[in-house]
Design a protein around this motif. Sequence first.
Motif, PDB file in Angstrom:
ATOM      1  N   PHE A  54       0.850  -1.189   0.000  1.00  0.00           N
ATOM      2  CA  PHE A  54       0.000   0.000   0.000  1.00  0.00           C
ATOM      3  C   PHE A  54       0.883   1.234   0.000  1.00  0.00           C
ATOM      4  N   GLY A  55       0.291   2.341  -0.421  1.00  0.00           N
ATOM      5  CA  GLY A  55       1.025   3.596  -0.484  1.00  0.00           C
ATOM      6  C   GLY A  55       0.460   4.599   0.496  1.00  0.00           C
ATOM      7  N   ILE A  56       1.322   5.454   0.970  1.00  0.00           N
ATOM      8  CA  ILE A  56       0.942   6.529   1.887  1.00  0.00           C
ATOM      9  C   ILE A  56       1.489   7.836   1.327  1.00  0.00           C
ATOM     10  N   ALA A  57       0.645   8.851   1.322  1.00  0.00           N
ATOM     11  CA  ALA A  57       1.081  10.219   1.011  1.00  0.00           C
ATOM     12  C   ALA A  57       0.718  11.075   2.219  1.00  0.00           C
ATOM     13  N   ALA A  93      -0.640   6.640  -4.289  1.00  0.00           N
ATOM     14  CA  ALA A  93      -0.926   7.483  -3.123  1.00  0.00           C
ATOM     15  C   ALA A  93      -0.625   8.948  -3.427  1.00  0.00           C
ATOM     16  N   PHE A  94       0.478   9.176  -4.103  1.00  0.00           N
ATOM     17  CA  PHE A  94       0.854  10.541  -4.493  1.00  0.00           C
ATOM     18  C   PHE A  94      -0.231  11.143  -5.391  1.00  0.00           C
ATOM     19  N   LEU A  98      -2.714  14.416  -4.641  1.00  0.00           N
ATOM     20  CA  LEU A  98      -2.815  15.573  -5.539  1.00  0.00           C
ATOM     21  C   LEU A  98      -4.260  15.804  -5.973  1.00  0.00           C
ATOM     22  N   ALA A  99      -4.965  14.725  -6.319  1.00  0.00           N
ATOM     23  CA  ALA A  99      -6.364  14.855  -6.732  1.00  0.00           C
ATOM     24  C   ALA A  99      -7.222  15.395  -5.593  1.00  0.00           C
ATOM     25  N   LYS A 100      -6.973  14.931  -4.374  1.00  0.00           N
ATOM     26  CA  LYS A 100      -7.737  15.406  -3.216  1.00  0.00           C
ATOM     27  C   LYS A 100      -7.499  16.900  -2.988  1.00  0.00           C
ATOM     28  N   LEU A 101      -6.252  17.317  -3.084  1.00  0.00           N
ATOM     29  CA  LEU A 101      -5.948  18.736  -2.891  1.00  0.00           C
ATOM     30  C   LEU A 101      -6.631  19.590  -3.963  1.00  0.00           C
ATOM     31  N   GLY A 102      -6.633  19.111  -5.190  1.00  0.00           N
ATOM     32  CA  GLY A 102      -7.324  19.827  -6.258  1.00  0.00           C
ATOM     33  C   GLY A 102      -8.823  19.908  -5.997  1.00  0.00           C
ATOM     34  N   LEU A 108      -1.543  24.736  -6.617  1.00  0.00           N
ATOM     35  CA  LEU A 108      -0.107  24.473  -6.559  1.00  0.00           C
ATOM     36  C   LEU A 108       0.644  25.784  -6.746  1.00  0.00           C
ATOM     37  N   VAL A 109       1.572  26.074  -5.814  1.00  0.00           N
ATOM     38  CA  VAL A 109       2.354  27.301  -5.950  1.00  0.00           C
ATOM     39  C   VAL A 109       3.833  27.030  -6.190  1.00  0.00           C
TER      40      VAL A 109
END
Length: 138
Positions: A54-57, A93-94, A98-102, A108-109
Motif C-alpha cells: 500500500f502507499g501513503i502520502a 498514493a501521491f 494531488l487529486a484530493k488537494l485539487g 499548486l504554488v
Amino acid sequence: MKNRLAIAGFVVCAVLMIGARQTAIAQARQSEAHKWEYCALTDSYGTGTREKPFGIAVVTYFEDAGERSEYIRVDLETSRETLGRFDLAQKKAFAKALAKLGDDEWELVGGAPSPYIKLSTPGATEGVAIFFKRPKRP
C-alpha cells in the motif's frame, strides 16, 4: 439659480460618498482575498507486505496553532502484477493526494528543497516539498 447650485452640490456630494463607500468595500474585499492558508505534500512512500503493498502520502497543513498532518492511503488490489510493487503503491498514493488537494480547491504554488521534508527525488541530497495555497476560509 441658488437652488440649482445647491441641488448640483448635493448630487456631487452624494456621488462622492457613494464612490468612497464602494472603494472602502472593494479594499476590504481585496484585503480579505489576500489572506491565505497553506499546505504541502511532504511525503510519499510504498510499504506493507509483498502480497499487500500500500502507499501513503502525507499532506501537512500549516496553521496558526502549528502543523497538522493527514495520511492518505491507497491499497493495491492483490494480483500477480502488484506483488511487491511498492513503487506503484507510492505513485498511486501521491496521485490520490494531488487529486484530493485539487478537489479541495488548493492551488499548486511551487516546490522547494527542504531538509524538513521527507519527499525524496532521485539524486537529491535533501527532500522536496510541493506547496499549495488557497484563500483562507472563514
